[in-house]
Design an enzyme around this catalytic site. Structure first.
Site, PDB file in Angstrom:
ATOM      1  CG  PHE A  66      24.106  80.705 -30.527  1.00  0.00           C
ATOM      2  CD1 PHE A  66      23.170  80.668 -31.538  1.00  0.00           C
ATOM      3  CD2 PHE A  66      23.659  80.706 -29.217  1.00  0.00           C
ATOM      4  CE1 PHE A  66      21.812  80.639 -31.252  1.00  0.00           C
ATOM      5  CE2 PHE A  66      22.311  80.680 -28.909  1.00  0.00           C
ATOM      6  CZ  PHE A  66      21.383  80.645 -29.938  1.00  0.00           C
ATOM      7  CB  CYS A  67      30.230  78.824 -33.099  1.00  0.00           C
ATOM      8  SG  CYS A  67      29.821  78.029 -34.655  1.00  0.00           S
TER       9      CYS A  67
END
Length: 439
Positions: A362-363
């Site tokens: 998720f970055c």
């Protein structure tokens, strides 16, 4: 607000794709159940209607004399007013249109006259832009209270120009006390920036009441996926900095030897602007602003609690959480499933049930490492188009996986899980009959 878990619940609003039928690997099709709102939300009906209305008038802005140009210019500049009203801008704050939250944060990073303090839980968009500009990273504690104490110690020990903080975690949905953090930053002579990419679609933000100096969010997460975002904030830093892009529209006067730059927002909007994107974003702000906030929050809480309660009863589910004392959160549930790689679960949900979730890191790699899930997790996020039927379908699909295993074979190819064989026509190759965008 705690909602009961036994009442029917239809979607709050109509969104694009609400009746989209997707093929299943075993044959047949299902209406798509979208649990990936945290990545990109579908367009609200009011947004697509507004864009369709403007398209015939789309033309150059600011310097066009034709009727269509005048209409486009008026709509583009009026969009600033809608965004400003949506977040209750202060008089010394301006709205700069950008491509997305990442673009907004990189723009501001070039304007900050000093160090920036960040937490290690940030999305990469609010972690990487400060990397070569005096970034000071504070390690998150187990509780919000201790984390705030650590931020205070850092700001007290050495002056900083800016505290850059997430409004709501894109991994867990946990919400920080922003008014309190703004007061903290100001006490030590710093300003505060809030990455509201995840917060703005779920919570009303009042810049005047909260004391937030800078705010960034994206249209594609706010039900306006037309390529626009905003940076909203105090003018002085923006006007003192070099333009984000050098080009037409950012200037007052140009000679061979010199240039006089325009003030903000034009200073940082060089080139032909994304008129349709700005208008779409404004339409989303107007539409969301017209909804009853209490009703939206109650329904989101109900759906999120129902999803969490259902998953909690499944063996092997482990929820991700940053702070032990967090009491507020938006509609995001992140979890792992013992014995299954996240990508495998996501592929199974899509191929056999027509359900879309997010898998990976998720970055937010530092945060996932801190939570002990370097290999990633699953994230299910709800939005204005989510129904109880969707939630129950996801719970049932995860339970079936644990109880009986997948009904199809899956293989990981360089980290991407896929069903084998892949029978869904639109995913078998480019140019498939009936597929969108000429696949």
């Amino acid at each position: 607000m705690t909602a009961t878990l036994d009442r029917p619940c239809a979607p709050i609003a109509r969104v694009s794709g609400c009746d989209l039928s997707v093929p299943l690997v075993q044959g047949g099709s299902r209406v798509y159940a979208n649990f990936d709102y945290a990545a990109s939300a579908p367009a609200l009906a009011q947004v697509t209607d507004r864009v369709a209305e403007l398209l015939p008038f789309y033309a150059s802005v600011h310097r066009g004399a034709g009727y269509a140009s005048r209409v486009s210019t008026d709509c583009y500049e009026s969009a600033r007013g809608s965004v400003a009203r949506f977040v209750n801008c202060a008089d010394d704050q301006t709205v700069v249109f950008t491509r997305n939250t990442t673009d907004s944060l990189n723009l501001l990073a070039a304007c900050v006259p000093g160090d920036t303090v960040v937490l290690d839980v940030e999305h990469h968009a609010n972690f990487l832009p400060w990397r070569h500009r005096g970034r000071r990273v504070v390690t998150t504690a187990e509780s919000i209270e201790t984390t705030i104490d650590r931020l205070a110690d850092e700001l007290r020990a050495k002056p900083a120009a800016l505290l850059a903080i997430t409004g709501a975690s894109n991994v867990t949905g946990e919400v920080l006390p922003l008014k309190r953090l703004a007061t903290l930053a100001h006490r030590f002579g710093a300003r505060i920036l809030v990455d509201a990419a995840q917060l703005a679609p779920h919570r009303r933000i009042d810049l005047c009441a909260s004391g937030i100096d800078y705010l960034a969010f994206s249209g594609h997460k706010l039900y306006a996926p037309f390529g626009a975002g905003v940076l909203i904030g105090r003018r002085d830093w923006l006007d003192a900095a070099e333009p984000y892009l050098a080009g037409g529209g950012a200037v007052r006067e140009v000679t061979v030897a010199n240039v006089e730059w325009a003030p903000s927002p034009q200073r940082h909007e060089a080139g032909s602007p994304n008129v349709l994107g700005a208008v779409a974003l404004a339409a989303a702000c107007d539409a969301i602003g017209s909804l009853d906030e209490a009703t939206v929050r109650e329904q989101e809480s109900y759906l999120t609690e129902r999803l969490r309660a259902g998953l909690e009863g499944i063996a092997g589910v482990r929820f991700l959480r940053i702070w032990s004392d967090s009491a507020d959160g938006v509609g995001i549930v992140a979890f792992t499933l013992a014995g299954f790689e996240p990508g495998h679960v996501a592929a199974y949900l899509s191929a056999e049930y027509g359900i879309g979730v997010r898998d990976g890191r998720f970055c937010a790699h530092p945060l996932l490492a801190r939570l002990g899930v370097d290999d990633g997790a699953l994230r299910a996020s709800v939005g204005l188009g989510t129904s109880v039927v969707d939630v129950d379908r996801l719970i049932a699909a995860v339970a079936a996986l644990v109880e009986s295993g997948p009904g199809w074979d899956y293989r990981s190819d360089e980290g991407q899980w896929n069903p084998v064989p892949e029978t869904r026509e639109r995913l078998t190759g480019h140019g498939a009959a009936g597929s969108p965008c000429g696949w």
